[in-house]
Write an enzyme that holds these catalytic residues in place. Structure first.
Site, PDB file in Angstrom:
ATOM      1  N   ASP A 208       0.847  -1.199   0.000  1.00  0.00           N
ATOM      2  CA  ASP A 208       0.000   0.000   0.000  1.00  0.00           C
ATOM      3  C   ASP A 208       0.881   1.247   0.000  1.00  0.00           C
ATOM      4  OD1 ASP A 208      -2.303   1.783   0.365  1.00  0.00           O
ATOM      5  OD2 ASP A 208      -3.350  -0.032   0.979  1.00  0.00           O
ATOM      6  N   HIS A 281      -2.920   2.919  -4.738  1.00  0.00           N
ATOM      7  CA  HIS A 281      -2.270   2.556  -3.472  1.00  0.00           C
ATOM      8  C   HIS A 281      -0.855   2.042  -3.729  1.00  0.00           C
ATOM      9  CE1 HIS A 281      -5.623   3.323  -0.792  1.00  0.00           C
ATOM     10  NE2 HIS A 281      -6.434   2.693  -1.618  1.00  0.00           N
ATOM     11  N   ASP A 343      -8.922  -0.822  -5.994  1.00  0.00           N
ATOM     12  CA  ASP A 343      -9.756   0.209  -5.374  1.00  0.00           C
ATOM     13  C   ASP A 343      -9.059   1.560  -5.391  1.00  0.00           C
ATOM     14  OD1 ASP A 343      -7.822  -0.874  -3.607  1.00  0.00           O
ATOM     15  OD2 ASP A 343      -8.779   0.126  -1.917  1.00  0.00           O
ATOM     16  N   GLU A 344      -9.858   2.600  -5.253  1.00  0.00           N
ATOM     17  CA  GLU A 344      -9.394   3.953  -4.954  1.00  0.00           C
ATOM     18  C   GLU A 344      -8.176   4.357  -5.801  1.00  0.00           C
ATOM     19  OE1 GLU A 344     -10.903   4.316  -0.375  1.00  0.00           O
ATOM     20  OE2 GLU A 344      -8.952   3.360  -0.657  1.00  0.00           O
ATOM     21  N   TRP A 410     -17.208  -3.923  -1.315  1.00  0.00           N
ATOM     22  CA  TRP A 410     -16.901  -3.256  -0.043  1.00  0.00           C
ATOM     23  C   TRP A 410     -17.641  -1.945   0.144  1.00  0.00           C
ATOM     24  CZ3 TRP A 410     -14.153   1.421   0.862  1.00  0.00           C
ATOM     25  CH2 TRP A 410     -13.599   2.045  -0.269  1.00  0.00           C
ATOM     26  N   TYR A 435     -16.523  -4.030   8.243  1.00  0.00           N
ATOM     27  CA  TYR A 435     -15.296  -3.266   8.484  1.00  0.00           C
ATOM     28  C   TYR A 435     -15.026  -3.231   9.991  1.00  0.00           C
ATOM     29  CZ  TYR A 435     -13.801  -1.993   3.841  1.00  0.00           C
ATOM     30  OH  TYR A 435     -13.281  -2.057   2.570  1.00  0.00           O
ATOM     31  N   PHE A 436     -14.127  -4.101  10.420  1.00  0.00           N
ATOM     32  CA  PHE A 436     -13.865  -4.212  11.852  1.00  0.00           C
ATOM     33  C   PHE A 436     -12.866  -3.162  12.333  1.00  0.00           C
ATOM     34  CE2 PHE A 436     -15.160  -8.999  12.394  1.00  0.00           C
ATOM     35  CZ  PHE A 436     -16.440  -8.675  11.975  1.00  0.00           C
ATOM     36  N   ASP A 437     -12.487  -2.229  11.435  1.00  0.00           N
ATOM     37  CA  ASP A 437     -11.723  -1.076  11.920  1.00  0.00           C
ATOM     38  C   ASP A 437     -12.684   0.023  12.370  1.00  0.00           C
ATOM     39  OD1 ASP A 437     -12.519  -0.719   9.257  1.00  0.00           O
ATOM     40  OD2 ASP A 437     -10.841   0.612   8.782  1.00  0.00           O
ATOM     41  N   TRP A 485      -8.359  -3.007   8.618  1.00  0.00           N
ATOM     42  CA  TRP A 485      -7.384  -2.029   8.136  1.00  0.00           C
ATOM     43  C   TRP A 485      -6.647  -1.490   9.353  1.00  0.00           C
ATOM     44  CZ3 TRP A 485      -6.840  -2.296   3.111  1.00  0.00           C
ATOM     45  CH2 TRP A 485      -7.918  -2.732   2.332  1.00  0.00           C
ATOM     46  N   GLU A 487      -4.712   1.361  10.044  1.00  0.00           N
ATOM     47  CA  GLU A 487      -4.285   2.742  10.322  1.00  0.00           C
ATOM     48  C   GLU A 487      -4.201   3.012  11.825  1.00  0.00           C
ATOM     49  OE1 GLU A 487      -6.558   1.942   8.057  1.00  0.00           O
ATOM     50  OE2 GLU A 487      -6.576   3.356   6.347  1.00  0.00           O
TER      51      GLU A 487
END
Ligand code: ACM
Ligand code: ZN
Length: 625
Positions: A208, A281, A343-344, A410, A435-437, A485, A487
């Site tokens: 990433d 990414h 993605d993104e 997602w 999303y478990f973040d 994720w 972060e």
């Protein structure tokens, strides 16, 4: 004949479930087995008990060894492991066999029987099925098993008959090691958790913007440069207030470490799907190899979170690079699927890049979205030629889906629905439930997280097959996955905190029949699992017992406080005078006016029992009062 057996068993279960609640000890198996009968007998495991495996079968021997180790970890004895061919009779033993020959149980189902309380048999069509049976057996041990002080000579296990198999073929957990990296030992521990809950895929997010984490021999710069960033954003970092920790950060997994982890997972019937992000990414790769970008850089390994405009250019060198990277990835990972991200990927650079614009013309493409689709097609073709299939995030639908791609939905369910309608396989992982973040409790009381609010009870209600699909299209929903994720997950204990117990809830969504979903039953099983987490030294969340306080406006614009609990039959008693709430205090029944409250103290009760500690919220009086 088999059908008849199943229907007879259903009848027995209906009976057993109702008496289980009153008389039998509750069984705490998560995910809930498809069919389970509990008798009032017990099986007594003691020093004479052996683990007997059908031979020759090296996979069963390994399962037997792990089971023996588990038993000896909480007992005063160590069971002997014996091949069946050397055994005269099965007595007070545990017997593992792959000769069940029951096509209804497929390749991951199993049957467990405690034959008149005399011996336990775990039989399946495959070693994988036996492995899952053993995971269920582990969960039949009483909570005391995890108390190091208690090492008795006999363990009494409830006598059960279980017939069990998975609902979905794809049961996944994801882990991002780019934003923060975790030690090899922790990845193994995470894999153990997946195995415990019968997950069969680990989606490993390896590259990433903030770090490239996989050693690639052909491109040493990826880990010499791309694995390291100068510093890391602290907190959420609003647009005007970015604060950095000024500490260099990085690391990567060597190919030897990756092989070790892949093998470790395989022994637990878990396939690791590596993700190599493209075309977006890609900052960490570009920092190491700036020629692969549209502008030539310079680029840096990113130090904050989000989406970055510098992505891989569509020049030929990029494909040569990615193919060599993927060659090594395929060498390391036997997985049928390789995740290519997708993605993104902002199109800003492609819009002003001569090479990319030229590509659009020569390939006769309409725009940059079709250029991304062309990019993904090309990579897919390469991987298909090597016998692999691609998975991409749902953005790969834009500009046209690659012919054989599997889509990870997602950004909600729309991408998954569209892909399934087009006849493509789909793995559901919508931000709403998977999303478990995201926070699982009140952000004021929780460690810093991405945002959102996805409590365990919400995860538990998730239905992976969207209503919009007809029966044929629904078959394309392979299953679902939760994403972690990293972060805001700096350490392993942060990862387990966000995963537990939500991954237990999702395991029941993925493994158990949808009609067996029962939040109260699941909630009742949790304390036993919490005890297991504690014994394993795992940090986990107790937010399920937290009271959520929400401000709402009534029709007159008055601010009211609404209190909610996930606890089944939970009742909230509260005080506003600073005294400790109990069942003689106010029972919360409807939203209460906020203006008059300075200190709200709340206590949760269930069936007359206190649940958790007293919780409180302080409010400032508004100035005009
Ligand atoms: C994603 O969360 N960007 C797939
Ligand atoms: Zn370009």
């Amino acid at each position: 004949m088999k059908k008849l057996f199943w229907s007879l068993l259903v009848g027995v279960i209906l009976v057993s479930t109702s008496c289980e609640k009153s008389e039998n000890p509750r069984l705490n198996i998560i995910p809930q087995p498809e069919r389970m009968f509990v008798s009032d007998r017990t099986f007594k495991l003691n020093q004479n008990s052996r683990i007997i495996f059908e031979d020759p079968n090296p996979a069963l021997r390994l399962i037997a060894e792990e089971l023996a180790q588990f038993i000896s970890s909480g007992s005063s004895f160590q069971p002997e492991i014996m091949p069946y061919s050397l055994v005269k009779s099965i007595e007070n033993d545990i017997y593992l066999s792959v000769s069940l020959n029951d096509s209804l149980l497929g390749d991951d189902g199993y049957q467990m029987k405690t034959n008149n309380g005399q011996f336990i048999s775990i039989q399946a069509n495959t070693a994988r099925g036996v492995f899952y049976g053993v995971q269920s057996l582990y969960q039949l041990f009483p909570d005391d098993f995890y108390d190091n002080e208690i090492r008795p000579e006999v363990w009494k296990l409830p006598a059960v008959t279980i017939k069990d198999r998975s609902r979905f073929a794809y049961r996944g957990m994801h882990l991002d090691v780019c934003r923060h990296i975790f030690p090899v030992e922790f990845i193994k521990q995470y894999i153990d958790l997946l195995a415990m809950y019968k997950y069969n895929h680990l989606h490993w997010h390896l590259t990433d913007d903030q770090g490239w984490r996989i050693e690639i021999k052909a491109f040493p710069g990826l880990t010499e440069v791309g694995a390291w960033r100068n510093e890391t954003l602290t907190g959420h970092g609003g647009a005007s207030s970015k604060v950095y920790d000024e500490k260099p950060y990085g690391g990567f997994y060597t190919q030897d470490e990756i092989r070790e982890i892949v093998d470790y997972a395989a022994l637990r019937y878990i396939t690791i799907i590596p993700e190599i992000e493209m075309p977006g990414h890609a900052s960490a790769a570009l920092a190491a190899y700036p020629d692969l970008g549209c502008t030539g850089g310079p680029y840096k390994v990113e130090t904050s979170w989000g989406v970055f405009e510098d992505i891989f250019c569509t020049k030929e060198e990029t494909f040569s690079f990615l193919q060599q990277v993927l060659d090594e990835v395929m060498e390391l990972f036997p997985s049928k699927y390789i995740h290519i991200g997708g993605d993104e990927a902002p199109k800003t650079r492609w819009k002003t890049c001569k090479t990319c614009q030229q590509k659009i013309k020569t390939e006769n493409l309409a725009d940059e979205h079709e250029l991304q689709s062309w990019f993904v097609h090309r990579i897919e073709k390469y991987l298909n030629q090597h016998g692999r299939k691609i998975i991409g995030w749902d953005e790969i639908l834009e500009g046209g889906l690659a012919p054989d791609a599997t889509v990870m939905s997602w950004r909600g369910t729309a991408g998954g629905i569209e892909a399934a309608r087009q006849g493509h396989d789909v793995i559901m992982t919508p931000v709403s439930h998977c999303y478990f973040d995201y926070y699982q409790g009140d952000p004021a009381a929780e460690p810093l997280a991405f945002g959102g609010y996805t409590p365990v009870s919400k995860v538990y209600t998730y239905e992976p097959v969207p209503e919009e699909l007809n029966e044929k299209q629904a078959k394309h929903i392979l299953g679902a996955q939760a994403n972690l994720w990293s972060e805001y997950l700096k350490k392993p204990e942060n990862v387990t905190y966000m995963a537990l117990p939500r991954m237990a809830a999702l395991s029941e969504v993925l493994w158990s029949p949808s009609k067996s979903r029962d939040w109260e039953n699941f909630y009742d099983k949790l304390p036993s699992h919490f005890q297991r987490y504690e014994a394993l030294g795992l940090n986990y969340s107790k937010a399920v017992n937290q009271i959520a306080v929400k401000e709402i406006s009534d029709p007159n614009g008055e601010i009211m406080l609404d209190l909610k609990t996930e606890v089944p039959s939970g009742q909230i008693y509260f005080t506003t005078d600073g005294s400790e709430p109990d069942t003689s205090s106010n029972l919360f029944e409807q939203p209460i006016e906020k203006a008059a409250i300075e200190l709200l103290k709340m206590q949760l009760y269930r069936k007359g029992q206190k649940i958790g500690e007293t919780q409180q919220r302080a409010f400032k009086r508004s100035a005009n009062e």
